[in-house]
Design a protein around this motif. Sequence first.
Motif, short mmCIF file in Angstrom:
data_model
loop_
_atom_site.label_atom_id
_atom_site.label_comp_id
_atom_site.label_asym_id
_atom_site.label_seq_id
_atom_site.Cartn_x
_atom_site.Cartn_y
_atom_site.Cartn_z
N PHE A 8 0.87 -1.11 -0.22
CA PHE A 8 0.16 -0.06 -0.05
C PHE A 8 1.03 1.50 0.06
O PHE A 8 2.11 1.23 0.51
CB PHE A 8 -0.92 0.10 1.39
CG PHE A 8 -2.03 -1.18 1.19
CD1 PHE A 8 -2.13 -1.75 -0.05
CD2 PHE A 8 -2.60 -1.52 2.30
CE1 PHE A 8 -3.24 -2.73 0.18
CE2 PHE A 8 -3.42 -2.47 2.28
CZ PHE A 8 -3.81 -3.10 1.37
N TRP A 9 0.42 2.38 -0.44
CA TRP A 9 0.86 3.56 -0.36
C TRP A 9 1.01 3.98 0.96
O TRP A 9 0.63 3.52 1.96
CB TRP A 9 0.11 4.75 -1.26
CG TRP A 9 -0.01 4.14 -2.78
CD1 TRP A 9 0.74 3.58 -3.44
CD2 TRP A 9 -1.09 4.59 -3.56
NE1 TRP A 9 0.21 3.30 -4.81
CE2 TRP A 9 -0.89 3.79 -4.92
CE3 TRP A 9 -2.38 5.14 -3.40
CZ2 TRP A 9 -1.90 3.84 -5.78
CZ3 TRP A 9 -3.40 5.09 -4.43
CH2 TRP A 9 -2.87 4.88 -5.80
N PRO A 10 1.96 4.97 1.37
CA PRO A 10 2.10 5.62 2.62
C PRO A 10 1.28 6.51 3.21
O PRO A 10 1.25 6.70 4.35
CB PRO A 10 3.49 6.13 2.62
CG PRO A 10 3.68 6.63 1.05
CD PRO A 10 3.02 5.69 0.30
N ASN A 11 0.24 6.97 2.29
CA ASN A 11 -1.07 7.63 2.85
C ASN A 11 -1.59 7.17 3.97
O ASN A 11 -2.16 5.88 3.82
CB ASN A 11 -1.92 7.91 1.42
CG ASN A 11 -1.39 8.42 0.23
OD1 ASN A 11 -0.55 7.55 0.02
ND2 ASN A 11 -1.77 9.29 -0.16
N PRO A 12 -1.69 8.00 5.03
CA PRO A 12 -2.39 7.33 6.38
C PRO A 12 -4.03 7.49 6.04
O PRO A 12 -4.46 7.97 5.41
CB PRO A 12 -1.98 8.37 7.60
CG PRO A 12 -2.03 9.54 6.67
CD PRO A 12 -1.33 9.14 5.28
#
Length: 321
Positions: A125-129
């Motif tokens: 997954f991307w690092p976006n919280p």
Amino acid sequence: MKAYAEADLVRAAAAGIRAPSLFNTQPWLFRLGGGAIEVLADPTRQLAVADRDGWAVRLACGAAVYNARLALAAAGTPAEVELSPGPAAPDVVARLTPGPERPPTYAEADLCAAIPRRYSNRAPFWPNPVPADSRARLREAARDEGAWLEMLVGMTALSGFAEIAQSADRVLRRDAGYRSEMMSWTHTDSAPDGVLVTAGAPVSEPQDLLPQRAHSDRRRAPGRDYEPEPLIGILGVTGDLPTDQIVAGQAMQKVLLTATDEGLAASMLSQPIEVPAARDQLRRSLGRSGVPQLALRFGYGQPGRPAPRRDVAEFLLPPRP
């Protein structure tokens, strides 16, 4: 007295078969009898090694029940649900009988629309919280179905979970029968069940925090972390009887559909549940009452596509005489 008809059965089954299952075995069947729709476990689809006691089948069938409920509610004929009706029908997971007709709620319509879009995303997954309000909605979805979802916050909690998960994964990998069974459900070409190699996670690297099943032989750039700080939620219920596991399956599916509706990607980590010692360690580490039934991973990721399913006609049983 109102009764479900053949069209309702097909509608419920078409939604039910979109539920997730361990290795995508699709261990459910559907039958119309006495005006009710029955959801049954298919014993021929139970994994002999990975699911000796039927936990994964019951979790998957619970998820199928939730999808069937949504489809019926979206059509204006919501169901009254009776779980594990009795010893006379041991394979019946749930019996759905027609409740009062009413229009679907906005929430039911949204979650039903998410059924064909939900899938397990095993890629990094991307690092976006994940925003706090999305996390709250996921926890609420579990509570709505009689379960709890414990989000692991901070690296201390994550590292503790990762240690348990990696240890459980090593136990499973040492079992030749388990490895053989998993590979028998891993396909290189298009198939109506099992897991496609292209849908598997990249091969694990020593620095990875979480274990991945070896469905794929794809590798990534050396030294690249899979996910340094993933969002993990532990789904649990009060007990661990077969009915509790069906309840957990329904809650799992509502959480996954809620995640889909929120635009989140998700996948499941069951290794710490499959190994009894690891499961007990996980339960104690959470410090709360109840029994963990599954770990779920949430985030934002590259869009994929749902896994294949067998034709709905293959899941329909003749009506009960």
